[in-house]
Scaffold this motif. Sequence first.
Motif, PDB file in Angstrom:
ATOM      1  N   LEU A 145       0.982  -1.175  -0.141  1.00  0.00           N
ATOM      2  CA  LEU A 145       0.025  -0.029  -0.011  1.00  0.00           C
ATOM      3  C   LEU A 145       0.913   1.339  -0.152  1.00  0.00           C
ATOM      4  CD1 LEU A 145      -2.789   1.348   0.388  1.00  0.00           C
ATOM      5  CD2 LEU A 145      -2.310   1.211   2.676  1.00  0.00           C
ATOM      6  N   LEU A 146       1.782   1.338   0.843  1.00  0.00           N
ATOM      7  CA  LEU A 146       2.663   2.594   0.890  1.00  0.00           C
ATOM      8  C   LEU A 146       3.469   2.524  -0.299  1.00  0.00           C
ATOM      9  CD1 LEU A 146       4.038   1.939   4.693  1.00  0.00           C
ATOM     10  CD2 LEU A 146       2.569   3.671   3.852  1.00  0.00           C
ATOM     11  N   ARG A 147       4.135   1.799  -0.891  1.00  0.00           N
ATOM     12  CA  ARG A 147       4.621   1.729  -2.289  1.00  0.00           C
ATOM     13  C   ARG A 147       3.789   2.435  -3.439  1.00  0.00           C
ATOM     14  NH1 ARG A 147       7.887  -3.822  -1.765  1.00  0.00           N
ATOM     15  NH2 ARG A 147       9.655  -3.073  -0.562  1.00  0.00           N
ATOM     16  N   CYS A 148       2.429   1.915  -3.348  1.00  0.00           N
ATOM     17  CA  CYS A 148       1.666   2.476  -4.363  1.00  0.00           C
ATOM     18  C   CYS A 148       1.258   4.049  -4.028  1.00  0.00           C
ATOM     19  CB  CYS A 148       0.259   1.753  -4.472  1.00  0.00           C
ATOM     20  SG  CYS A 148       0.232   0.070  -5.057  1.00  0.00           S
ATOM     21  N   ARG A 149       1.074   4.128  -2.906  1.00  0.00           N
ATOM     22  CA  ARG A 149       0.759   5.664  -2.406  1.00  0.00           C
ATOM     23  C   ARG A 149       2.045   6.535  -2.677  1.00  0.00           C
ATOM     24  NH1 ARG A 149      -3.630   5.278   0.982  1.00  0.00           N
ATOM     25  NH2 ARG A 149      -5.211   4.066  -0.470  1.00  0.00           N
ATOM     26  N   GLN A 150       3.279   5.909  -2.735  1.00  0.00           N
ATOM     27  CA  GLN A 150       4.484   6.719  -2.802  1.00  0.00           C
ATOM     28  C   GLN A 150       4.558   7.326  -4.271  1.00  0.00           C
ATOM     29  OE1 GLN A 150       8.119   4.562  -2.291  1.00  0.00           O
ATOM     30  NE2 GLN A 150       9.309   6.255  -1.518  1.00  0.00           N
ATOM     31  N   VAL A 151       4.015   6.735  -5.218  1.00  0.00           N
ATOM     32  CA  VAL A 151       4.103   6.998  -6.531  1.00  0.00           C
ATOM     33  C   VAL A 151       2.889   7.851  -7.118  1.00  0.00           C
ATOM     34  CG1 VAL A 151       5.543   5.006  -7.209  1.00  0.00           C
ATOM     35  CG2 VAL A 151       2.954   4.963  -7.459  1.00  0.00           C
ATOM     36  N   ASP A 152       2.199   8.040  -6.268  1.00  0.00           N
ATOM     37  CA  ASP A 152       0.942   9.351  -6.498  1.00  0.00           C
ATOM     38  C   ASP A 152       1.733  10.613  -6.521  1.00  0.00           C
ATOM     39  OD1 ASP A 152      -1.053   7.303  -6.188  1.00  0.00           O
ATOM     40  OD2 ASP A 152      -1.732   7.770  -4.189  1.00  0.00           O
ATOM     41  N   ASP A 153       1.012  11.493  -7.285  1.00  0.00           N
ATOM     42  CA  ASP A 153       1.481  12.710  -7.201  1.00  0.00           C
ATOM     43  C   ASP A 153       0.477  13.826  -6.858  1.00  0.00           C
ATOM     44  OD1 ASP A 153       3.239  14.921  -8.206  1.00  0.00           O
ATOM     45  OD2 ASP A 153       2.405  15.125 -10.257  1.00  0.00           O
ATOM     46  N   PRO A 154       0.576  14.342  -5.705  1.00  0.00           N
ATOM     47  CA  PRO A 154       1.568  14.103  -4.578  1.00  0.00           C
ATOM     48  C   PRO A 154       1.392  12.733  -3.897  1.00  0.00           C
ATOM     49  CG  PRO A 154       0.202  15.667  -3.957  1.00  0.00           C
ATOM     50  CD  PRO A 154      -0.249  15.176  -5.224  1.00  0.00           C
ATOM     51  N   PRO A 155       2.804  12.238  -3.350  1.00  0.00           N
ATOM     52  CA  PRO A 155       2.399  11.052  -2.598  1.00  0.00           C
ATOM     53  C   PRO A 155       1.450  11.102  -1.531  1.00  0.00           C
ATOM     54  CG  PRO A 155       4.687  11.614  -2.894  1.00  0.00           C
ATOM     55  CD  PRO A 155       4.304  12.697  -3.510  1.00  0.00           C
ATOM     56  N   LYS A 156       0.851  10.116  -1.223  1.00  0.00           N
ATOM     57  CA  LYS A 156      -0.350  10.241  -0.465  1.00  0.00           C
ATOM     58  C   LYS A 156      -0.001   9.400   0.763  1.00  0.00           C
ATOM     59  CE  LYS A 156      -3.983  11.518  -3.325  1.00  0.00           C
ATOM     60  NZ  LYS A 156      -3.648  11.485  -4.686  1.00  0.00           N
ATOM     61  N   LEU A 157       1.155   9.654   1.499  1.00  0.00           N
ATOM     62  CA  LEU A 157       1.467   8.922   2.501  1.00  0.00           C
ATOM     63  C   LEU A 157       1.151   9.121   3.953  1.00  0.00           C
ATOM     64  CD1 LEU A 157       5.233   8.866   1.626  1.00  0.00           C
ATOM     65  CD2 LEU A 157       3.641   6.896   1.279  1.00  0.00           C
ATOM     66  N   PRO A 158       1.044   8.167   5.122  1.00  0.00           N
ATOM     67  CA  PRO A 158       0.325   8.570   5.977  1.00  0.00           C
ATOM     68  C   PRO A 158       1.138   9.437   6.943  1.00  0.00           C
ATOM     69  CG  PRO A 158       1.112   6.367   6.068  1.00  0.00           C
ATOM     70  CD  PRO A 158       1.263   6.860   4.691  1.00  0.00           C
ATOM     71  N   VAL A 159       0.474  10.159   7.996  1.00  0.00           N
ATOM     72  CA  VAL A 159       1.529  10.720   8.931  1.00  0.00           C
ATOM     73  C   VAL A 159       2.350   9.958   9.912  1.00  0.00           C
ATOM     74  CG1 VAL A 159       0.320  13.202   8.621  1.00  0.00           C
ATOM     75  CG2 VAL A 159      -0.169  11.608  10.380  1.00  0.00           C
ATOM     76  N   CYS A 160       1.738   8.937  10.073  1.00  0.00           N
ATOM     77  CA  CYS A 160       2.404   7.954  10.979  1.00  0.00           C
ATOM     78  C   CYS A 160       1.728   6.589  10.697  1.00  0.00           C
ATOM     79  CB  CYS A 160       2.227   8.225  12.463  1.00  0.00           C
ATOM     80  SG  CYS A 160       0.673   8.486  13.207  1.00  0.00           S
TER      81      CYS A 160
END
Length: 138
Positions: A42-57
């Motif tokens: 999930l994190l790897r997928c979100r990392q490539v979004d523009d902008p990345p949609k990563l959790p705050v924690c």
Amino acid sequence: MKTVLLVEDCEEDIDLVRTAFDRYSNAVRLEVARSGEAALDLLRCRQVDDPPKLPVCILLDMCMAQGDGMWLLRGLEDAPGLRDIPVMVVSETGDMLRPARSFGNVVGAAQKPARQHEFRKLVEDLARLAGAMPQTVG
């Protein structure tokens, strides 16, 4: 909206955390991955979004059947762009906490309280703190 990623495989604990986060739902959204493997995907997928949609924690249970907490912490450490996401680890047994603390992105470690109301309080405190965290992970 800010997101916290819960990595947990116990449905009862997931429900308890969701209930605790409901109080802060206007500031923080809870997302769930049921294994370390699912979380890293999930994190790897979100990392490539523009902008990345990563959790705050990340709220990470250390003991899971597939891709446990140590596996995920190693995976985060090896992934540029993910290694700086703050992680709060919890475990039913205290012996899993010491090795987790050796990772640079682990900001806290706590043994899961046996009493549900104590665990809910711990999670509510985390939800409140997550709401105050910056949106982007640097």
